[in-house]
Enzyme design. Structure first.
Site, PDB file in Angstrom:
ATOM      1  N   GLU A   1      36.830 -27.008  23.231  1.00  0.00           N
ATOM      2  CA  GLU A   1      36.834 -27.455  21.834  1.00  0.00           C
ATOM      3  C   GLU A   1      38.058 -26.882  21.146  1.00  0.00           C
ATOM      4  OE1 GLU A   1      32.663 -27.458  19.714  1.00  0.00           O
ATOM      5  OE2 GLU A   1      32.724 -25.846  21.189  1.00  0.00           O
TER       6      GLU A   1
ATOM      7  N   ARG B   1      33.542 -19.082  14.432  1.00  0.00           N
ATOM      8  CA  ARG B   1      32.318 -19.139  15.241  1.00  0.00           C
ATOM      9  C   ARG B   1      32.426 -19.961  16.523  1.00  0.00           C
ATOM     10  NH1 ARG B   1      27.888 -22.569  12.359  1.00  0.00           N
ATOM     11  NH2 ARG B   1      28.922 -24.544  12.079  1.00  0.00           N
ATOM     12  N   HIS B   2      33.626 -20.458  16.808  1.00  0.00           N
ATOM     13  CA  HIS B   2      33.826 -21.201  18.050  1.00  0.00           C
ATOM     14  C   HIS B   2      34.777 -20.452  18.973  1.00  0.00           C
ATOM     15  CE1 HIS B   2      32.450 -24.647  15.614  1.00  0.00           C
ATOM     16  NE2 HIS B   2      31.963 -25.060  16.774  1.00  0.00           N
TER      17      HIS B   2
ATOM     18  N   ARG C   1      26.900 -15.609  18.949  1.00  0.00           N
ATOM     19  CA  ARG C   1      26.527 -16.067  17.602  1.00  0.00           C
ATOM     20  C   ARG C   1      25.321 -15.305  17.081  1.00  0.00           C
ATOM     21  NH1 ARG C   1      27.256 -22.469  16.850  1.00  0.00           N
ATOM     22  NH2 ARG C   1      29.466 -22.552  17.376  1.00  0.00           N
TER      23      ARG C   1
ATOM     24  N   SER D   1      19.908 -24.337  20.124  1.00  0.00           N
ATOM     25  CA  SER D   1      19.270 -25.649  20.047  1.00  0.00           C
ATOM     26  C   SER D   1      18.457 -25.869  21.303  1.00  0.00           C
ATOM     27  CB  SER D   1      20.286 -26.763  19.804  1.00  0.00           C
ATOM     28  OG  SER D   1      21.268 -26.748  20.791  1.00  0.00           O
TER      29      SER D   1
ATOM     30  N   GLU E   1      23.905 -22.337  12.978  1.00  0.00           N
ATOM     31  CA  GLU E   1      23.125 -22.648  14.180  1.00  0.00           C
ATOM     32  C   GLU E   1      23.391 -21.598  15.253  1.00  0.00           C
ATOM     33  OE1 GLU E   1      24.105 -26.409  16.240  1.00  0.00           O
ATOM     34  OE2 GLU E   1      23.749 -25.204  18.035  1.00  0.00           O
TER      35      GLU E   1
ATOM     36  N   ARG F   1      33.668 -24.403  26.823  1.00  0.00           N
ATOM     37  CA  ARG F   1      33.785 -25.606  25.986  1.00  0.00           C
ATOM     38  C   ARG F   1      35.247 -25.803  25.584  1.00  0.00           C
ATOM     39  NH1 ARG F   1      28.163 -26.665  23.519  1.00  0.00           N
ATOM     40  NH2 ARG F   1      26.999 -25.851  25.303  1.00  0.00           N
TER      41      ARG F   1
HETATM   42  P1  AMO Z   1      24.387 -26.461  22.310  1.00  0.00           P
HETATM   43  O1  AMO Z   1      25.553 -27.288  22.679  1.00  0.00           O
HETATM   44  O2  AMO Z   1      23.852 -26.597  20.919  1.00  0.00           O
HETATM   45  O3  AMO Z   1      23.144 -26.787  23.254  1.00  0.00           O
HETATM   46  O4  AMO Z   1      24.712 -24.948  22.586  1.00  0.00           O
HETATM   47  C1  AMO Z   1      23.722 -23.950  22.502  1.00  0.00           C
HETATM   48  C2  AMO Z   1      24.213 -22.750  21.702  1.00  0.00           C
HETATM   49  O5  AMO Z   1      25.393 -22.238  22.286  1.00  0.00           O
HETATM   50  C3  AMO Z   1      26.235 -21.688  21.288  1.00  0.00           C
HETATM   51  N1  AMO Z   1      27.561 -22.343  21.324  1.00  0.00           N
HETATM   52  C4  AMO Z   1      28.740 -21.713  21.112  1.00  0.00           C
HETATM   53  N2  AMO Z   1      29.031 -20.435  20.841  1.00  0.00           N
HETATM   54  C5  AMO Z   1      30.326 -20.100  20.680  1.00  0.00           C
HETATM   55  N3  AMO Z   1      31.366 -20.986  20.785  1.00  0.00           N
HETATM   56  C6  AMO Z   1      31.122 -22.277  21.052  1.00  0.00           C
HETATM   57  N4  AMO Z   1      32.149 -23.124  21.169  1.00  0.00           N
HETATM   58  C7  AMO Z   1      29.753 -22.694  21.239  1.00  0.00           C
HETATM   59  N5  AMO Z   1      29.165 -23.878  21.519  1.00  0.00           N
HETATM   60  C8  AMO Z   1      27.835 -23.634  21.572  1.00  0.00           C
HETATM   61  C9  AMO Z   1      25.552 -21.933  19.968  1.00  0.00           C
HETATM   62  C10 AMO Z   1      24.619 -23.070  20.271  1.00  0.00           C
HETATM   63  O6  AMO Z   1      23.502 -23.100  19.420  1.00  0.00           O
HETATM   64  N6  AMO Z   1      22.035 -27.511  26.620  1.00  0.00           N
HETATM   65  C11 AMO Z   1      21.848 -27.269  25.199  1.00  0.00           C
HETATM   66  C12 AMO Z   1      20.740 -26.255  24.938  1.00  0.00           C
HETATM   67  C13 AMO Z   1      19.369 -26.742  25.351  1.00  0.00           C
HETATM   68  O7  AMO Z   1      18.934 -27.808  24.856  1.00  0.00           O
HETATM   69  O8  AMO Z   1      18.739 -26.062  26.168  1.00  0.00           O
HETATM   70  C14 AMO Z   1      23.162 -26.792  24.617  1.00  0.00           C
HETATM   71  O9  AMO Z   1      24.059 -26.369  25.282  1.00  0.00           O
HETATM   72  O10 AMO Z   1      24.811 -20.765  19.628  1.00  0.00           O
END
Ligand code: AMO
Length: 434
Positions: free
Chosen positions: A214, A220-221, A408, A360, A357, A212
């Site tokens: 981001e 947590r990211h 996470r 999801s 979170e 990602r």
């Molecule tokens: P989502 O974007 O909520 O959903 O991501 C799912 C889970 O991935 C983790 N996560 C991260 N962990 C660390 N750093 C990050 N930058 C980061 N971004 C996300 C979180 C999050 O809850 N395709 C959907 C899932 C689905 O519907 O099956 C998805 O990617 O724990």
């Protein structure tokens, strides 16, 4: 003569033994010197009474620099002065790799070392048992996840990490040069796991990196994390998906508590296994909690970090660690989530763990026309997704699934202060090395 790899399993009956490891510390007390040798399993004391040891060997062992790698052979003797109840009186030694001086950071020094220094010298940081324990628990966690999903008939799959389109929104994509055209690093296996639902592989899972782009500098990211994804067909509602995750997480928590005892002890942590079923709150209920907590969010807004925290605090007050938040507004969820007809909501959920979170998911829109309409509503061009949409044209069962961020989850289970603690070599906007 016994060659010992696990210092915690050495016995006096071994007689003469060879142990190998890193020189953690040397104490010279005049007539006697002590060398603490560390391996993966602990430390063992090499005791050197000056008069009883060959002068050359004594000279070699007492002058070694900290963290040098040596093999020491000697007699195993009972001792009431050491934690293991024994010590080794060396007869010979071999230096396998000498450590330079000074060390970039200490392994046993009690001073607080900055996170950045630790990550820059991760190889050294990982020599600390309490840092290594986190990764042994992470490996155990993945093992437990696999036990739980395989027990439920899920087939492990690998989906591509280089792709022509993103699944979760364009802004978060890392672009790479793919020969003469652009490509993207996968931010989620979402589109592929759904395509597989049209094949008969009706329960699949993947545990793999997700990327990602981001620019978030938070605890947590990260820009690369391990995503545990599941997808299952023939569901009637998203609650069946939630029940599956709950079963998996419970198996992981119970298993870590039982099989991760040694590492948990090193970390000084205990695992709490929450009662089941985990409570399900609706988005609307959470919005009210958040508003009552003084954060003026309105219908349709993302709960955000602050909102999630307020809900987490309220749930903690009720003794609840893990809870689902369901029925999000369709507006706040991606195109692939199914709308709850006649309402502004959707068949989606998040799983939150003490105010954060960790997952999801939801029921997906499996009806081709409705899916195309949802893409258009979200401003996406269906033509860009033909490889995905084709799988919906020729028979796609109803299905749903989830994504869980492995790190996470681990951070919350172990109550660690930063997601970087749970990643060997983390990647974030300012860190690309080591
Ligand atoms: P989502 O974007 O909520 O959903 O991501 C799912 C889970 O991935 C983790 N996560 C991260 N962990 C660390 N750093 C990050 N930058 C980061 N971004 C996300 C979180 C999050 O809850 N395709 C959907 C899932 C689905 O519907 O099956 C998805 O990617 O724990």
């Amino acid at each position: 003569m016994a060659v010992i790899r696990d210092s915690s399993n050495i016995k006096v009956e071994d007689g003469t033994a060879t142990v190998s490891g890193w020189v953690q510390d040397i104490r010279n007390m005049g007539g006697i010197s002590f060398l603490t040798l560390r391996d993966r399993y602990g430390t063992i004391q090499i005791t050197m009474p000056k008069k009883k040891i060959d002068p050359e060997l004594f000279g070699l062992l007492t002058k070694l620099s900290r963290e040098t790698v040596v093999s020491v052979t000697g007699e195993v003797k009972a001792s009431n002065q050491t934690a293991l109840g024994l010590e080794i009186i060396p007869a010979s030694a071999e230096v396998l790799s000498e450590a330079a001086v000074p060390l970039p950071m200490g392994v046993i020094d009690k001073v607080n070392v900055e996170m950045d220094t630790r990550l820059n010298n991760r190889f050294m940081d990982l020599r600390k048992p309490e840092v290594r324990a986190i990764f042994e628990l992470k490996a155990l966690m993945v093992e437990l996840i696999e036990e739980a999903v395989r027990g439920n008939g899920f087939v492990q799959v690998y989906t591509p990490k280089i792709s022509a389109a993103g699944a979760e929104g364009g802004a978060e994509l890392f672009q790479v040069q793919y020969f003469d055209r652009p490509a993207y690093l996968a931010q989620s296996p979402q589109l592929y796991k759904q395509i597989l639902m049209s094949t008969g592989l009706d329960r699949i899972y993947e545990i793999a990196p997700a990327f990602r782009a981001e620019r978030s500098n938070t605890n947590r990211h990260v820009t690369e994390f391990i995503s545990f994804d599941g997808e299952m067909s023939w569901i009637e509602n998203e609650e069946q998906v939630m029940a599956m995750i709950e079963e998996i997480i419970d198996h992981v928590l119970v298993g870590l508590k039982e099989r991760g005892k040694k590492q948990l002890e090193i970390l000084g942590k205990e695992i709490n296994v929450p009662a089941r079923p985990y409570p399900i709150l609706t988005y609307s209920e959470c919005l009210k909690i958040v508003n009552d907590g003084g954060l003026p969010l309105k219908e349709g807004d993302d709960l955000g970090t602050e909102g999630e925290k307020i809900v987490g605090d309220v749930m903690a007050g009720k003794g609840v660690d893990l809870y689902f938040i369901a029925e999000y507004p369709e507006e706040a969820k991606p195109f692939y989530i199914m709308e709850k007809d006649g309402t502004p909501y959707s068949f989606s959920f998040d799983l939150d763990y003490r105010g954060q979170e960790i997952s999801s998911g939801g029921q997906r829109e499996h009806r081709y026309d409705r899916l195309v309409a949802r893409m258009e509503k979200k401003g996406l061009n269906p033509d860009d997704f033909s490889f995905y949409l084709d799988a919906f044209k020729y028979g796609m069962p109803p299905h749903g699934g989830w994504g869980i961020g492995i790190e996470r989850l681990l951070v919350k289970m172990l109550d660690l202060p930063n997601i970087r603690e749970a990643i060997l070599f983390p990647r974030d906007p300012s860190r690309l090395s080591p």
